[in-house]
Scaffold this motif. Structure first.
Motif, PDB file in Angstrom:
ATOM      1  N   ARG A  61      30.704  38.606  36.714  1.00  0.00           N
ATOM      2  CA  ARG A  61      31.717  39.662  36.271  1.00  0.00           C
ATOM      3  C   ARG A  61      31.886  41.092  36.629  1.00  0.00           C
ATOM      4  O   ARG A  61      31.265  41.815  35.397  1.00  0.00           O
ATOM      5  CB  ARG A  61      32.625  38.687  35.093  1.00  0.00           C
ATOM      6  CG  ARG A  61      33.980  39.549  34.279  1.00  0.00           C
ATOM      7  CD  ARG A  61      34.406  39.120  32.961  1.00  0.00           C
ATOM      8  NE  ARG A  61      35.188  40.075  33.029  1.00  0.00           N
ATOM      9  CZ  ARG A  61      36.649  39.099  32.005  1.00  0.00           C
ATOM     10  NH1 ARG A  61      36.510  37.707  32.012  1.00  0.00           N
ATOM     11  NH2 ARG A  61      37.511  40.290  32.065  1.00  0.00           N
TER      12      ARG A  61
ATOM     13  N   VAL B 240      41.746  39.166  40.845  1.00  0.00           N
ATOM     14  CA  VAL B 240      40.889  38.304  39.740  1.00  0.00           C
ATOM     15  C   VAL B 240      41.981  37.083  39.260  1.00  0.00           C
ATOM     16  O   VAL B 240      42.852  37.701  38.260  1.00  0.00           O
ATOM     17  CB  VAL B 240      39.743  39.206  39.082  1.00  0.00           C
ATOM     18  CG1 VAL B 240      38.862  37.578  38.406  1.00  0.00           C
ATOM     19  CG2 VAL B 240      39.038  39.774  40.241  1.00  0.00           C
TER      20      VAL B 240
ATOM     21  N   ASP C 210      42.623  34.487  35.869  1.00  0.00           N
ATOM     22  CA  ASP C 210      41.619  33.314  35.248  1.00  0.00           C
ATOM     23  C   ASP C 210      41.768  31.943  35.535  1.00  0.00           C
ATOM     24  O   ASP C 210      42.989  31.512  34.946  1.00  0.00           O
ATOM     25  CB  ASP C 210      42.341  33.884  33.505  1.00  0.00           C
ATOM     26  CG  ASP C 210      41.055  32.794  32.784  1.00  0.00           C
ATOM     27  OD1 ASP C 210      40.545  32.402  32.629  1.00  0.00           O
ATOM     28  OD2 ASP C 210      40.630  33.298  31.946  1.00  0.00           O
TER      29      ASP C 210
ATOM     30  N   GLU D 214      38.203  35.099  27.131  1.00  0.00           N
ATOM     31  CA  GLU D 214      37.702  36.614  27.965  1.00  0.00           C
ATOM     32  C   GLU D 214      36.441  36.915  28.058  1.00  0.00           C
ATOM     33  O   GLU D 214      35.439  36.905  28.772  1.00  0.00           O
ATOM     34  CB  GLU D 214      38.593  37.117  27.523  1.00  0.00           C
ATOM     35  CG  GLU D 214      38.028  38.814  28.761  1.00  0.00           C
ATOM     36  CD  GLU D 214      39.542  40.414  28.299  1.00  0.00           C
ATOM     37  OE1 GLU D 214      38.314  41.118  28.311  1.00  0.00           O
ATOM     38  OE2 GLU D 214      39.760  39.956  27.985  1.00  0.00           O
TER      39      GLU D 214
ATOM     40  N   THR E  30      33.785  33.882  30.360  1.00  0.00           N
ATOM     41  CA  THR E  30      33.753  34.095  31.337  1.00  0.00           C
ATOM     42  C   THR E  30      33.177  34.875  32.408  1.00  0.00           C
ATOM     43  O   THR E  30      33.086  36.062  32.038  1.00  0.00           O
ATOM     44  CB  THR E  30      35.786  34.334  32.270  1.00  0.00           C
ATOM     45  OG1 THR E  30      35.719  35.622  31.606  1.00  0.00           O
ATOM     46  CG2 THR E  30      36.430  32.748  32.034  1.00  0.00           C
ATOM     47  N   GLN E  31      31.877  34.536  32.568  1.00  0.00           N
ATOM     48  CA  GLN E  31      31.338  35.311  32.930  1.00  0.00           C
ATOM     49  C   GLN E  31      30.565  35.247  34.648  1.00  0.00           C
ATOM     50  O   GLN E  31      30.419  36.184  34.549  1.00  0.00           O
ATOM     51  CB  GLN E  31      29.515  34.716  32.774  1.00  0.00           C
ATOM     52  CG  GLN E  31      29.373  35.223  30.764  1.00  0.00           C
ATOM     53  CD  GLN E  31      29.893  36.239  29.935  1.00  0.00           C
ATOM     54  OE1 GLN E  31      28.890  36.807  30.897  1.00  0.00           O
ATOM     55  NE2 GLN E  31      30.404  36.348  28.992  1.00  0.00           N
ATOM     56  N   TYR E  32      31.330  34.586  34.990  1.00  0.00           N
ATOM     57  CA  TYR E  32      30.909  34.784  36.802  1.00  0.00           C
ATOM     58  C   TYR E  32      32.334  34.790  37.766  1.00  0.00           C
ATOM     59  O   TYR E  32      33.652  34.517  37.141  1.00  0.00           O
ATOM     60  CB  TYR E  32      30.245  33.558  37.688  1.00  0.00           C
ATOM     61  CG  TYR E  32      28.733  33.826  36.983  1.00  0.00           C
ATOM     62  CD1 TYR E  32      28.065  34.280  37.320  1.00  0.00           C
ATOM     63  CD2 TYR E  32      28.621  33.124  35.650  1.00  0.00           C
ATOM     64  CE1 TYR E  32      26.841  34.084  36.664  1.00  0.00           C
ATOM     65  CE2 TYR E  32      27.446  33.096  35.197  1.00  0.00           C
ATOM     66  CZ  TYR E  32      26.528  33.651  35.857  1.00  0.00           C
ATOM     67  OH  TYR E  32      25.218  33.644  35.221  1.00  0.00           O
ATOM     68  N   LEU E  33      31.953  35.638  38.926  1.00  0.00           N
ATOM     69  CA  LEU E  33      33.282  35.835  39.525  1.00  0.00           C
ATOM     70  C   LEU E  33      33.246  34.998  41.283  1.00  0.00           C
ATOM     71  O   LEU E  33      32.235  35.297  41.200  1.00  0.00           O
ATOM     72  CB  LEU E  33      33.480  37.464  40.017  1.00  0.00           C
ATOM     73  CG  LEU E  33      34.955  37.526  40.723  1.00  0.00           C
ATOM     74  CD1 LEU E  33      36.175  37.153  40.357  1.00  0.00           C
ATOM     75  CD2 LEU E  33      35.138  38.927  41.464  1.00  0.00           C
TER      76      LEU E  33
ATOM     77  N   LEU F 187      38.207  33.757  37.595  1.00  0.00           N
ATOM     78  CA  LEU F 187      36.849  34.002  36.839  1.00  0.00           C
ATOM     79  C   LEU F 187      36.800  32.406  36.311  1.00  0.00           C
ATOM     80  O   LEU F 187      37.368  31.352  36.203  1.00  0.00           O
ATOM     81  CB  LEU F 187      37.731  34.753  35.870  1.00  0.00           C
ATOM     82  CG  LEU F 187      38.088  36.386  36.174  1.00  0.00           C
ATOM     83  CD1 LEU F 187      38.188  36.774  34.868  1.00  0.00           C
ATOM     84  CD2 LEU F 187      35.998  36.449  36.101  1.00  0.00           C
TER      85      LEU F 187
END
Length: 320
Positions: free
Chosen positions: A53, A79, A81, A94, A97-100, A113
């Motif tokens: 992220r 982006v 969620d 929030e 959510t570690q990855y994009l 996310l």
């Protein structure tokens, strides 16, 4: 989990193998979680890359499901969620959510996310099934399958994005985009697993005054066409054209086209492939499987141009 850079490198290598998968009735899925144990999947062909992220900055006017925008290789990417967008009951907050996941479809780039990214798997299309019928058109599932005993829910990210941004399902065509007044009644068979895509295509065809039959996967379409043929009717006489998505559960569009061309009772059908996937490999595959044309999603006027050219051809043949 493996180092993110290594994962991204491996992901891109796997995406480059898509020409080997296309037309072999297999679907490559990127598996991820949104919080909790449930596994979700998205078609790898839509994925550009996976990143840790990054910092996000706010853009005015975005719906609340958007966490902001990210600077990805010099490009501003909105982006979303994803857990919040689909109302996932176990969604990570929030901090979770570690990855994009950066995707490209319908000629645009969009980030999602997610809480965790698992792996890429190749699933035989016959093992990918339509979602359960819950009596609701708003479901965001396009398919379900299993991998190593775990249920995978395949998301229709096009529908998610369209609903949140309240994207228009239609576009008004110019008056000159019309069939000749003496054109005979015509039908078009539309095959697409995305609810949004079916609505978009139907809007175009309704404005052209064309009858529409809507089906949600390639196997359904093939069985329907074979039934028409078995009933003594020429499918190419009933349908002026078939508009088919490429990536679908049960049978992909490449395989559907191949089966149509192999069957002497179906081979006369005009097939237009219509997909949200990006990449020049589509044109090569269109020629390889014997489709008549290819249009990338989603430009209603470009789709209408192709459809109108075909329908005018059918009308002229009927008049002659």
């Amino acid at each position: 989990m493996a180092d993110t850079a290594c994962m991204t490198h491996n992901l891109l290598n796997r995406i480059d193998q898509r020409t080997r998968l296309a037309g072999h009735n297999r679907l490559a899925l990127l598996l991820f979680r949104l919080g909790g144990r449930q596994l979700f999947g998205v078609n790898v062909f839509k994925v550009q890359e996976v990143l840790r992220r990054p910092p996000l900055f706010q853009l005015p006017g975005l719906p609340p499901q958007f966490a902001g925008a990210a600077d990805v290789r010099g490009r501003s990417v909105p982006v979303l969620d994803l857990g919040l967008a689909i109302g996932h009951p176990e969604r990570a907050g929030e901090e979770g959510t570690q990855y994009l996941v950066v995707t490209e479809f319908n000629r645009s780039v969009q980030g999602f996310l997610v809480s965790d990214v698992e792996r890429i798997v190749n699933i035989a299309v016959e093992d990918i099934h339509p979602p359960p019928d819950l009596g609701a058109e708003s479901t965001y599932l396009t398919a379900v399958t299993r991998f190593q005993g775990e249920l995978i829910q395949v998301l229709d990210v096009e529908s998610v994005l369209a609903d949140i941004t309240q994207a228009r399902m239609d576009a008004t065509l110019a008056p000159e985009m019309a069939l000749p007044e003496n054109a005979p009644p015509m039908q078009v068979l539309v095959v697409d697993d995305s609810r949004v895509a079916r609505q978009q295509i139907r809007s175009v065809l309704d404005q052209l005054g064309v009858g529409v039959t809507l089906l949600s996967d390639g196997r359904q379409a093939l069985e329907h066409l074979l039934q028409v043929h078995a009933g003594g009717e020429d499918p190419a006489g009933r349908y002026a054209m078939v508009i088919s998505d490429i990536e679908m559960p049960a049978m992909d569009g490449y395989t559907l086209t191949t089966e149509i061309r192999r069957h002497p009772g179906l081979s006369g059908l005009y097939v237009l492939l219509h997909t949200s996937l990006s990449g020049v490999f589509n044109n090569a595959m269109v020629e390889r499987v014997g489709a008549n044309a290819f249009v990338a999603k989603y430009s209603p006027h470009e789709l209408a141009d192709h459809v109108l050219a075909r329908l005018r051809q059918v009308a002229a043949e009927a008049a002659a």
